[in-house]
Design an enzyme around this catalytic site. Sequence first.
Site, PDB file in Angstrom:
ATOM      1  N   GLU A  78      -7.675  46.658  44.889  1.00  4.54           N
ATOM      2  CA  GLU A  78      -7.602  46.775  46.047  1.00  4.54           C
ATOM      3  C   GLU A  78      -7.539  45.171  46.738  1.00  4.54           C
ATOM      4  O   GLU A  78      -6.819  44.883  47.593  1.00  4.54           O
ATOM      5  CB  GLU A  78      -8.902  47.242  46.912  1.00  4.54           C
ATOM      6  CG  GLU A  78      -9.086  47.244  48.446  1.00  4.54           C
ATOM      7  CD  GLU A  78     -10.641  47.697  48.836  1.00  4.54           C
ATOM      8  OE1 GLU A  78     -10.658  48.751  48.443  1.00  4.54           O
ATOM      9  OE2 GLU A  78     -10.952  46.796  49.590  1.00  4.54           O
ATOM     10  N   CYS A 107     -14.042  60.647  48.941  1.00  2.00           N
ATOM     11  CA  CYS A 107     -14.080  60.083  50.143  1.00  2.00           C
ATOM     12  C   CYS A 107     -12.878  60.442  51.031  1.00  2.00           C
ATOM     13  O   CYS A 107     -12.062  60.961  50.269  1.00  2.00           O
ATOM     14  CB  CYS A 107     -14.343  58.592  49.939  1.00  2.00           C
ATOM     15  SG  CYS A 107     -12.836  57.784  49.261  1.00  2.00           S
ATOM     16  N   HIS A 164      -9.905  43.742  41.150  1.00  2.00           N
ATOM     17  CA  HIS A 164      -9.917  44.814  41.650  1.00  2.00           C
ATOM     18  C   HIS A 164      -8.480  45.085  42.425  1.00  2.00           C
ATOM     19  O   HIS A 164      -8.017  44.332  43.367  1.00  2.00           O
ATOM     20  CB  HIS A 164     -11.037  45.182  42.743  1.00  2.00           C
ATOM     21  CG  HIS A 164     -11.157  46.494  42.893  1.00  2.00           C
ATOM     22  ND1 HIS A 164     -10.362  47.331  43.595  1.00  2.00           N
ATOM     23  CD2 HIS A 164     -12.060  47.656  42.444  1.00  2.00           C
ATOM     24  CE1 HIS A 164     -10.581  48.521  43.946  1.00  2.00           C
ATOM     25  NE2 HIS A 164     -11.844  48.733  43.028  1.00  2.00           N
ATOM     26  N   SER A 215     -13.954  59.760  42.934  1.00  2.00           N
ATOM     27  CA  SER A 215     -12.602  60.565  42.734  1.00  2.00           C
ATOM     28  C   SER A 215     -12.913  61.737  41.724  1.00  2.00           C
ATOM     29  O   SER A 215     -12.228  62.136  41.134  1.00  2.00           O
ATOM     30  CB  SER A 215     -11.964  59.418  41.611  1.00  2.00           C
ATOM     31  OG  SER A 215     -12.827  58.167  41.002  1.00  2.00           O
ATOM     32  N   CYS A 231      -5.385  53.845  52.022  1.00  2.00           N
ATOM     33  CA  CYS A 231      -6.282  54.447  52.714  1.00  2.00           C
ATOM     34  C   CYS A 231      -6.263  53.512  54.110  1.00  2.00           C
ATOM     35  O   CYS A 231      -5.910  52.387  54.150  1.00  2.00           O
ATOM     36  CB  CYS A 231      -7.685  54.001  52.432  1.00  2.00           C
ATOM     37  SG  CYS A 231      -8.973  54.417  53.345  1.00  2.00           S
ATOM     38  N   CYS A 241     -16.447  49.881  53.766  1.00  2.00           N
ATOM     39  CA  CYS A 241     -16.459  51.389  54.185  1.00  2.00           C
ATOM     40  C   CYS A 241     -17.800  52.037  53.782  1.00  2.00           C
ATOM     41  O   CYS A 241     -18.252  51.655  52.823  1.00  2.00           O
ATOM     42  CB  CYS A 241     -15.319  51.766  53.335  1.00  2.00           C
ATOM     43  SG  CYS A 241     -15.304  53.657  53.300  1.00  2.00           S
ATOM     44  N   SER A 254     -15.763  52.370  39.219  1.00  4.15           N
ATOM     45  CA  SER A 254     -16.792  51.309  39.417  1.00  4.15           C
ATOM     46  C   SER A 254     -17.815  51.976  40.170  1.00  4.15           C
ATOM     47  O   SER A 254     -19.087  51.734  40.098  1.00  4.15           O
ATOM     48  CB  SER A 254     -16.397  50.080  40.065  1.00  4.15           C
ATOM     49  OG  SER A 254     -15.603  50.311  41.320  1.00  4.15           O
TER      50      SER A 254
END
EC number: 1.17.7.4
Length: 280
Positions: free
Chosen positions: A127, A12, A125, A264, A97, A191, A220
């Site tokens: 993030e 991404c 997670h 990824s 990001c 996103c 994930s």
Amino acid sequence: MKVILAEHSGFCFGVEKAINTVFSKMNEENIDKRLYTLGPLIHNTHVVNELEKKGIKAVDDLDDISNGIIIIRSHGVPEEVYEKAKLKGLEIVDTTCPYVKRIQNIVKDYYLIGYTIIIVGSPDHPEVIGINGWCNNEAIIINSIDQTKNISFIDKICLVSQTTMPIELFCEISKDLENKTNDIKKFDTICTATKRRQDSTRNLAKEVDAMVVIGDNHSSNTKKLLEICHSINPDAAFLIQSKDELPIDQLKKYNVIGVTAGASAPSWIIKDIVEILKEI
Ligand code: SF4
């Protein structure tokens, strides 16, 4: 064999930006400091091993290093990590990001003016752990509609989402919370890269005889792609990390193969695999 690559697959925008930043830092002239990433840069053992060979080491904690350059990955980190890195005199290369950075800024701003932060996301997670660290680790984190039932009246709510959550869940939770507050500021911070990748995988899986999903089995978003392929054709979905894992004998019996890849999976690995499949 006919091979079709999903319209949206692989890196991404955020991951690509992170990788490019790391490579350009690595290639800087006169770089005399050791490079470290806080956690693996991306969920791809192959890439992480390659980076390690080039001298970039993944560490779990800032306490594991005493000098050098620390790379903050695209998931982002809590605010205190920046402070700690500065105190230790480490140089910071920040590849958070921009979409994640936006969430961190929102929660910080609203926390400071007295809003209770609610994050729709998985508490474990990285993030989400990072976002929570921008509002003093005081956010309420929920990832199911049942959990909103446990929330009683809150004066002021600021609602954000982990970038990869399903929009349906965010809307459902946000609707429920509206009845539990006088003031709710909602930010759809999901996103679209993830949704686009999932939609194009779903569409492709319906068209082909079998699907090859490229990515790490710890990622994930890759697991989600495999799940989508399994739901369409349970016996003909294969997860691989690199060309060496291609189940050639099993794939030989199909005429049309679809290929998709998690966020990824680098383009060079995808390209190699598509080329090999075409040769079958
Ligand atoms: S999935 Fe979206 S938010 Fe996450 S790193 Fe990629 S572009 Fe950024």
